[in-house]
Design a protein around this motif. Structure first.
Motif, PDB file in Angstrom:
ATOM      1  N   VAL A 106     -14.318  15.157  -6.038  1.00 12.87           N
ATOM      2  CA  VAL A 106     -13.117  15.376  -5.236  1.00 12.87           C
ATOM      3  C   VAL A 106     -13.361  14.783  -3.856  1.00 12.87           C
ATOM      4  O   VAL A 106     -14.383  15.067  -3.210  1.00 12.87           O
ATOM      5  CB  VAL A 106     -12.800  16.879  -5.116  1.00 12.87           C
ATOM      6  N   VAL A 107     -12.428  13.939  -3.388  1.00 12.70           N
ATOM      7  CA  VAL A 107     -12.557  13.291  -2.082  1.00 12.70           C
ATOM      8  C   VAL A 107     -11.244  13.456  -1.316  1.00 12.70           C
ATOM      9  O   VAL A 107     -10.211  13.793  -1.892  1.00 12.70           O
ATOM     10  CB  VAL A 107     -12.896  11.786  -2.241  1.00 12.70           C
ATOM     11  N   LYS A 108     -11.294  13.249  -0.025  1.00 18.12           N
ATOM     12  CA  LYS A 108     -10.104  13.271   0.831  1.00 18.12           C
ATOM     13  C   LYS A 108      -9.315  14.571   0.681  1.00 18.12           C
ATOM     14  O   LYS A 108      -8.075  14.576   0.730  1.00 18.12           O
ATOM     15  CB  LYS A 108      -9.187  12.076   0.517  1.00 18.12           C
ATOM     16  N   HIS A 109     -10.025  15.656   0.459  1.00 20.70           N
ATOM     17  CA  HIS A 109      -9.394  16.973   0.323  1.00 20.70           C
ATOM     18  C   HIS A 109     -10.035  17.896   1.344  1.00 20.70           C
ATOM     19  O   HIS A 109     -11.251  17.849   1.542  1.00 20.70           O
ATOM     20  CB  HIS A 109      -9.611  17.518  -1.096  1.00 20.70           C
ATOM     21  N   PRO A 110      -9.237  18.714   2.031  1.00 15.69           N
ATOM     22  CA  PRO A 110      -9.817  19.574   3.076  1.00 15.69           C
ATOM     23  C   PRO A 110     -10.919  20.517   2.571  1.00 15.69           C
ATOM     24  O   PRO A 110     -11.777  20.928   3.358  1.00 15.69           O
ATOM     25  CB  PRO A 110      -8.601  20.364   3.583  1.00 15.69           C
ATOM     26  N   GLU A 111     -10.919  20.851   1.272  1.00 11.70           N
ATOM     27  CA  GLU A 111     -11.953  21.730   0.720  1.00 11.70           C
ATOM     28  C   GLU A 111     -12.771  21.004  -0.356  1.00 11.70           C
ATOM     29  O   GLU A 111     -13.268  21.622  -1.305  1.00 11.70           O
ATOM     30  CB  GLU A 111     -11.310  22.988   0.127  1.00 11.70           C
ATOM     31  N   ALA A 112     -12.923  19.709  -0.185  1.00 11.29           N
ATOM     32  CA  ALA A 112     -13.614  18.894  -1.186  1.00 11.29           C
ATOM     33  C   ALA A 112     -15.024  19.407  -1.457  1.00 11.29           C
ATOM     34  O   ALA A 112     -15.461  19.505  -2.614  1.00 11.29           O
ATOM     35  CB  ALA A 112     -13.657  17.433  -0.733  1.00 11.29           C
TER      36      ALA A 112
ATOM     37  N   ASN B 153     -16.159  20.768  -5.112  1.00 11.03           N
ATOM     38  CA  ASN B 153     -17.207  20.062  -5.849  1.00 11.03           C
ATOM     39  C   ASN B 153     -18.362  20.994  -6.215  1.00 11.03           C
ATOM     40  O   ASN B 153     -18.937  20.889  -7.302  1.00 11.03           O
ATOM     41  CB  ASN B 153     -17.736  18.882  -5.026  1.00 11.03           C
ATOM     42  N   ARG B 154     -18.693  21.900  -5.312  1.00 16.56           N
ATOM     43  CA  ARG B 154     -19.778  22.842  -5.587  1.00 16.56           C
ATOM     44  C   ARG B 154     -19.400  23.776  -6.751  1.00 16.56           C
ATOM     45  O   ARG B 154     -20.212  24.041  -7.644  1.00 16.56           O
ATOM     46  CB  ARG B 154     -20.099  23.649  -4.330  1.00 16.56           C
ATOM     47  N   LYS B 155     -18.158  24.263  -6.715  1.00 13.62           N
ATOM     48  CA  LYS B 155     -17.707  25.157  -7.784  1.00 13.62           C
ATOM     49  C   LYS B 155     -17.619  24.427  -9.127  1.00 13.62           C
ATOM     50  O   LYS B 155     -17.968  24.981 -10.176  1.00 13.62           O
ATOM     51  CB  LYS B 155     -16.357  25.767  -7.411  1.00 13.62           C
ATOM     52  N   LEU B 156     -17.154  23.195  -9.097  1.00 16.03           N
ATOM     53  CA  LEU B 156     -17.080  22.407 -10.323  1.00 16.03           C
ATOM     54  C   LEU B 156     -18.470  22.142 -10.888  1.00 16.03           C
ATOM     55  O   LEU B 156     -18.678  22.161 -12.111  1.00 16.03           O
ATOM     56  CB  LEU B 156     -16.357  21.087 -10.071  1.00 16.03           C
ATOM     57  N   ARG B 157     -19.433  21.897  -9.993  1.00 22.55           N
ATOM     58  CA  ARG B 157     -20.799  21.673 -10.444  1.00 22.55           C
ATOM     59  C   ARG B 157     -21.359  22.922 -11.110  1.00 22.55           C
ATOM     60  O   ARG B 157     -22.058  22.845 -12.132  1.00 22.55           O
ATOM     61  CB  ARG B 157     -21.664  21.253  -9.239  1.00 22.55           C
TER      62      ARG B 157
END
Length: 281
Positions: free
Chosen positions: A50-56, A60-64
């Motif tokens: 996830v890029v260019k998102h205020p909570e990217a 990304n950490r949660k997806l990992r």
């Protein structure tokens, strides 16, 4: 080999044009998807990140963490080749895998029940079926994965062990009993029963009567080989104990004066008791 990766499915855009992040599962040249709760715009996803998102960073950490959890479940499946891509998805996306009963666990539950009923001999037979099936499947499989073709292949596997056809039919009947019990207890349901194409022949009726003369020949025989002497003694002991089978004889404490045990005939229990001191020596 099954693989997991993060992706978006452009053909499945939401009404506002955004996308749910999905986990692509690829196995045996097939792909299926596990949908996550994270929603982003198409330009906010690049190379699995996830890029260019205020909570990217947080997303990304949660997806990992989700990917790591699914990968751990995937790695715990011993024989991926037994399963289709969709079946693996159902296994790893289940919150509590223990809710999905395997054939071995169904056997174990049945064995525990039989032992609680005093049916130890039948329990040992069910345990044997479980061992044979694990050898055949090279591990354990889910009950939901039992299919008519799998049962047919298991029957062929048993026959390769050079056993009699009666033994094959007996083991298939015992396996079917495990499956039917799981169905009755609502642990599994099938659109097509795994045994729908399997014909289990009844054991041939044999004349089992033993004349007094033949029995006396056995009882009064004097074999020289130790194994023949043991066979004669065990036969006579079983006869004197009302037809008690070998497994139960081996588990009996004959130091007691009175022997009492339960047995089954035609599916109905009956009890036997008697003074061991009256058994001829």
């Amino acid at each position: 080999m099954a693989t997991l990766s993060l992706t978006i499915f452009k053909a499945k855009a939401l009404k506002d044009g955004r996308h749910k992040i999905r986990i692509a599962l690829r196995h045996k040249h097939e792909t299926t998807y596990i949908v996550t709760r994270f929603i982003i715009s198409e330009n906010q996803f690049k190379n699995g990140q996830v890029v260019k998102h205020p909570e990217a960073s947080a997303i990304n950490r949660k997806l990992r963490n989700i990917l790591d959890d699914l990968q751990e479940k995937l790695d715990s499946i011993k024989h991926l080749e037994l399963y289709s891509c969709r079946q693996i998805k159902e296994i790893i996306s289940t919150d509590n895998l223990s809710d999905e009963q395997t054939f071995s666990s169904a056997c174990s539950n049945f064995v525990d029940y039989l032992k609680s009923e005093g049916r130890d001999s039948y329990a040992l037979s069910i345990e044997r079926v479980g061992r044979y099936f694990r050898d055949f499947a090279r591990g354990d499989i889910l009950l939901s994965d039992l299919t008519p073709s799998l049962v047919q292949n298991f029957a062929a596997f048993i026959r390769k062990r050079k056993v009699t056809e009666t033994t094959v039919n007996t083991m298939l009947a015992q396996m079917k009993s495990v499956v039917n019990r799981a169905i009755r207890e609502w642990n599994i349901s099938y659109d097509i029963h795994p045994f729908v194409t399997t014909r289990i022949s009844a054991a041939p009726i044999r004349k089992l009567d033993l004349t007094v003369q033949n029995f006396n020949k056995i009882r009064e025989s004097s074999p020289e080989k130790r194994k023949l002497i043991m066979a004669r003694d065990l036969f006579c002991l079983s006869f004197y104990l009302g037809g008690m089978n070998l497994i139960d004889i081996m588990q009996t404490d004959f130091r007691k004066d009175v022997l009492e045990y339960s047995a089954y005939s035609g599916g109905y229990p009956f009890s036997i008791s008697g003074d061991i001191r009256s058994v001829p020596s």
